[in-house]
Design an enzyme around this catalytic site. Structure first.
Site, short mmCIF file in Angstrom:
data_model
loop_
_atom_site.label_atom_id
_atom_site.label_comp_id
_atom_site.label_asym_id
_atom_site.label_seq_id
_atom_site.Cartn_x
_atom_site.Cartn_y
_atom_site.Cartn_z
N GLY A 115 7.56 -18.49 -12.60
CA GLY A 115 8.36 -18.51 -13.82
C GLY A 115 9.81 -18.88 -13.54
O GLY A 115 10.37 -19.80 -14.15
N THR A 136 7.16 -14.13 -4.28
CA THR A 136 6.20 -13.43 -5.13
C THR A 136 5.16 -12.74 -4.26
O THR A 136 4.67 -13.33 -3.28
CB THR A 136 5.46 -14.33 -6.15
OG1 THR A 136 4.38 -13.59 -6.72
CG2 THR A 136 4.91 -15.61 -5.56
N ASP A 138 2.34 -12.31 -5.22
CA ASP A 138 1.05 -12.93 -5.57
C ASP A 138 0.66 -14.08 -4.63
O ASP A 138 -0.51 -14.45 -4.59
CB ASP A 138 1.11 -13.48 -7.01
CG ASP A 138 1.51 -12.43 -8.03
OD1 ASP A 138 1.32 -11.23 -7.75
OD2 ASP A 138 2.02 -12.80 -9.10
N GLU A 233 -6.36 -7.79 -10.42
CA GLU A 233 -6.13 -7.55 -11.85
C GLU A 233 -6.60 -8.72 -12.71
O GLU A 233 -6.91 -8.57 -13.88
CB GLU A 233 -4.64 -7.29 -12.10
CG GLU A 233 -3.74 -8.46 -11.70
CD GLU A 233 -2.27 -8.21 -11.93
OE1 GLU A 233 -1.88 -7.10 -12.33
OE2 GLU A 233 -1.48 -9.16 -11.70
N ARG A 276 -14.71 6.33 -8.81
CA ARG A 276 -13.32 6.63 -9.13
C ARG A 276 -12.48 5.36 -9.03
O ARG A 276 -12.77 4.48 -8.22
CB ARG A 276 -12.75 7.66 -8.16
CG ARG A 276 -13.37 9.03 -8.27
CD ARG A 276 -12.83 9.77 -9.49
NE ARG A 276 -13.20 11.17 -9.46
CZ ARG A 276 -14.30 11.70 -9.97
NH1 ARG A 276 -15.19 10.91 -10.57
NH2 ARG A 276 -14.54 12.99 -9.89
N GLN A 284 2.96 -1.78 -4.85
CA GLN A 284 2.85 -3.01 -4.06
C GLN A 284 4.16 -3.79 -4.04
O GLN A 284 4.35 -4.67 -3.20
CB GLN A 284 1.76 -3.93 -4.66
CG GLN A 284 0.37 -3.38 -4.50
CD GLN A 284 -0.59 -3.95 -5.53
OE1 GLN A 284 -1.31 -4.89 -5.26
NE2 GLN A 284 -0.62 -3.37 -6.72
O1 F6P Z 1 4.05 -11.63 -10.32
C1 F6P Z 1 4.20 -10.40 -9.72
C2 F6P Z 1 3.50 -9.31 -10.49
O2 F6P Z 1 3.70 -8.10 -9.81
C3 F6P Z 1 2.04 -9.58 -10.79
O3 F6P Z 1 1.21 -9.36 -9.68
C4 F6P Z 1 1.82 -8.64 -11.96
O4 F6P Z 1 0.79 -9.14 -12.80
C5 F6P Z 1 3.13 -8.70 -12.69
O5 F6P Z 1 4.10 -9.16 -11.77
C6 F6P Z 1 3.56 -7.37 -13.26
O6 F6P Z 1 4.77 -7.53 -13.92
P1 F6P Z 1 5.62 -6.36 -14.58
O7 F6P Z 1 6.80 -6.16 -13.69
O8 F6P Z 1 6.01 -6.92 -15.92
O9 F6P Z 1 4.76 -5.13 -14.67
#
Ligand code: F6P
Length: 358
Positions: A115, A136, A138, A233, A276, A284
């Site tokens: 972004g 990131t 990710d 996720e 669970r 993270q």
């Molecule tokens: O892009 C990094 C990240 O941590 C993603 O893994 C996750 O989906 C998102 O940002 C969560 O963002 P927020 O800070 O809005 O909870």
């Protein structure tokens, strides 16, 4: 010469290490470095910033988060929905230019993920002298083999799996660990392999419950009465859709989350095994960077200043697998780097007999 540095998007370990490396490298050239506060918004009037002089850098190498603050919503949001690009209004970019002029900044280092670097590209196209640094957890940015923050996130996720392992085994349970990563399964597959997960579910491979339950039953038969599942996720069942949190907000990317709970409930229903869920969430993204990330951030920060020295704007610092190089920002954005299905990790996990849900 005075340069600015801005951190945008979600935070992650290593942002401060990049800030330190940029400011130290700039100091060596007798340049001043200004840290823009609160993401790109800090450039708008009344500008929010702080001077990053020698004294401001103490302790930054190991410190989590970003001392500059960051934002992944608001005026400077270039992504909406499931990754659709939004063009920033011309007036906003003009205001940004004016803000830089007011601060006397002749170049900007933008540290961010998909972004924030999409914003950087739009600014570059509008004539703003800018270079990017790929951040990131990710690890989903094209044109770099790795982003900083990823290694620290995987270390955290692996530690969580190690801990879940012993409690799963003690209680003969299925443990589901939901991990971040948006539309890429890098965190889940790396942590899953490092933490000995039996099932790894990633966005790149739509899963079937039959396959997951068969893997659990198979383990039961061989005397293993517990199962560890790492799930991204962004994972989704074959023919199904992403699970998101809350409604769609204007000019904001959808928030993924909740698939772990759906999967845990379905597994318990189908297998009768106590199941669970743990959602690791922002753990993270917090805390100190690993040594790998500290090194990467330091090299990335120094390279960003070199790019400015050479006047090579509109580029992003990148790791090419061997060393730190750079690529046009345009190559890094617009397409995500997902886990390739025909090689590397996916191939190895299948060889080991780890269930990938398909
Ligand atoms: O892009 C990094 C990240 O941590 C993603 O893994 C996750 O989906 C998102 O940002 C969560 O963002 P927020 O800070 O809005 O909870």
């Amino acid at each position: 010469m005075k340069i600015g540095i801005v951190t945008g998007g979600g935070d992650c370990p290593g942002l401060n290490a990049v800030i330190r490396a940029v400011a130290k490298t700039a100091n060596k050239r007798s340049w001043e470095t200004i840290g823009i506060l609160g993401g790109y918004d800090g450039l708008l009037p009344p500008q929010h910033y702080r001077l990053l002089d020698y004294n401001a850098l103490a302790g930054l190498l190991v410190r989590g988060g970003t001392i500059l603050g960051t934002a992944n919503r608001g005026h400077f949001s270039a992504k909406t929905g499931h990754g659709e690009v939004r063009q920033l209004p011309k007036e906003l970019i003009d205001e940004t230019k004016k803000g830089m002029e007011a601060l006397g900044i002749s170049a900007l280092v933008a540290v961010g993920g998909d972004g924030s670097l999409t914003i950087a590209q739009q600014m570059h196209e509008a004539g703003i002298p800018i270079v990017g640094v790929p951040k990131t957890i990710d690890n989903d940015l094209a044109a770099t083999t790795v982003t900083f923050g990823f290694d620290s996130a995987v270390a955290c996720a692996t530690d969580a799996l190690d801990r879940l392992h012993t409690t799963a085994e003690s209680h003969n349970r299925v443990m589901v660990l939901e991990l971040m990563g948006r539309y890429a399964g890098w965190i889940a597959i790396y942590a899953g392999v490092a933490g000995g997960a039996d099932v790894i579910l990633i966005p790149e491979i739509p899963f079937r419950y039959e396959s997951i339950c068969a893997a659990i039953q198979e383990r039961e038969k061989s005397g293993k009465h517990f199962t560890l599942i790492a799930i991204s996720e962004g994972a989704k069942p074959a023919g199904g859709d992403f699970v998101t949190v809350g409604g769609q907000q204007e000019n904001r990317e959808s928030r993924l989350g909740g698939i772990g709970a759906v999967v845990a409930a379905e597994i318990e229903k189908r297998t009768g095994k106590e199941t669970r869920l743990m959602v690791l969430g922002h753990l993270q993204r917090g805390g100190s960077p690993t040594f790998m990330d500290r090194v990467l951030c330091t090299l990335f920060g120094a390279k960003a200043v070199e790019l400015i020295t050479e006047g090579r704007f509109g580029r992003m610092v990148a790791h090419n697998g061997q060393f730190v190089d750079s690529v046009p920002l345009s190559e890094a954005i617009g397409r995500l780097r997902t886990v390739p299905l025909d090689a590397g990790f996916v191939h190895a996990t299948r060889s080991l007999g780890i269930c990938l849900g398909d």
